[in-house]
Enzyme design. Sequence first.
Site, PDB file in Angstrom:
ATOM      1  N   ASP A   1       0.853  -1.191   0.000  1.00  0.00           N
ATOM      2  CA  ASP A   1       0.000   0.000   0.000  1.00  0.00           C
ATOM      3  C   ASP A   1       0.894   1.248   0.000  1.00  0.00           C
ATOM      4  O   ASP A   1       2.068   1.177   0.366  1.00  0.00           O
ATOM      5  CB  ASP A   1      -0.891  -0.034   1.243  1.00  0.00           C
ATOM      6  CG  ASP A   1      -1.661   1.259   1.428  1.00  0.00           C
ATOM      7  OD1 ASP A   1      -2.407   1.629   0.499  1.00  0.00           O
ATOM      8  OD2 ASP A   1      -1.513   1.895   2.495  1.00  0.00           O
TER       9      ASP A   1
ATOM     10  N   ASP B   1      -0.319   5.273   0.539  1.00  0.00           N
ATOM     11  CA  ASP B   1      -0.592   6.346   1.501  1.00  0.00           C
ATOM     12  C   ASP B   1      -0.800   5.747   2.896  1.00  0.00           C
ATOM     13  O   ASP B   1      -1.618   4.855   3.076  1.00  0.00           O
ATOM     14  CB  ASP B   1      -1.827   7.148   1.073  1.00  0.00           C
ATOM     15  CG  ASP B   1      -1.721   8.611   1.480  1.00  0.00           C
ATOM     16  OD1 ASP B   1      -0.872   8.943   2.329  1.00  0.00           O
ATOM     17  OD2 ASP B   1      -2.487   9.423   0.945  1.00  0.00           O
TER      18      ASP B   1
ATOM     19  N   ASP C   1      -1.502  -0.133   6.035  1.00  0.00           N
ATOM     20  CA  ASP C   1      -1.764   0.527   7.325  1.00  0.00           C
ATOM     21  C   ASP C   1      -3.233   0.494   7.706  1.00  0.00           C
ATOM     22  O   ASP C   1      -3.592   0.911   8.806  1.00  0.00           O
ATOM     23  CB  ASP C   1      -1.316   1.996   7.268  1.00  0.00           C
ATOM     24  CG  ASP C   1      -2.186   2.819   6.329  1.00  0.00           C
ATOM     25  OD1 ASP C   1      -2.298   2.435   5.140  1.00  0.00           O
ATOM     26  OD2 ASP C   1      -2.778   3.819   6.779  1.00  0.00           O
TER      27      ASP C   1
HETATM   28 MG   LIG Z   1      -2.979   3.234   3.298  1.00  0.00          MG
END
Ligand SMILES: [Mg+2]
Length: 262
Positions: free
Chosen positions: A10, A12, A206
């Site tokens: 991933d 961001d 995240d």
């Molecule tokens: Mg993310």
Amino acid sequence: MDTIKGLLIDLDGTLYHGGRKIAGAEKLIEALRRAKLPFLFVTNNSSRTPEGVAAHLRGMGIEARAEEVCTSSLAAARYIAGESPGASVAILGEEGLVQACEEAGLRLVTDHPQYVVQGIDRSFTYESLARASRWIREGAGFVLTNPDLMLPSDDGVMPGAGTIGAAIEAASGVRPVVIGKPETHLVTYAASLLGIKAEEAVMVGDNMRTDIAAGANAGCKTVLVLTGLTTQENLEHYRQLTGVKPDEICADLAELMTLLGV
Ligand SMILES: [Mg+2]
């Protein structure tokens, strides 16, 4: 993690926050290259082209090439081309989605499409809502790049592709096929680009609700990094909310490198 043949990473909240690199991001990518562990940058963001995403990463000192980026737009275009090669599509979206559809051999039209494909569209209007929902009611397929309701921005959160999709769903009475995380199309497609099965990939991210849920849904191993949305404090809340549990949890990217042995 011994059976891992590739990483789906991933962006961001995992490698950067907006325009700010997360500590160790460039080292992680360098180490993966040295270890010859295949990886792809996998993002729900549908607006940027792969080259645009790679340039954004390079601007922060993270080495990246366009071929290493898999966006929800690419996966959406491939999904439609797989169902109906050369299909006519009406696009509600931006540069990344337009380019992906063209490169997948789809025919871009402005009326009577076989598919409506929609991503983030910052020029979305009442008129485009009316047209898209009419085409869908008349039988066009409805494909949504990613279901994110909100996007972080410098001015706080802004409406995301999923919010526009919700308006079209309400106006058409049809639920879209969702490509991006937490659904599995994007993750499965990204694994296929690496030439591996989802079970042989590890999804790193995240966000419990998107990255970890998508990875788990697709059959990947999952590693949650506490570099973004999820923290030690809210982890239990998200665990209950999603009903998924990451295989591994790393406090930061240095810990992830140790886990991967790179
Ligand atoms: Mg993310």
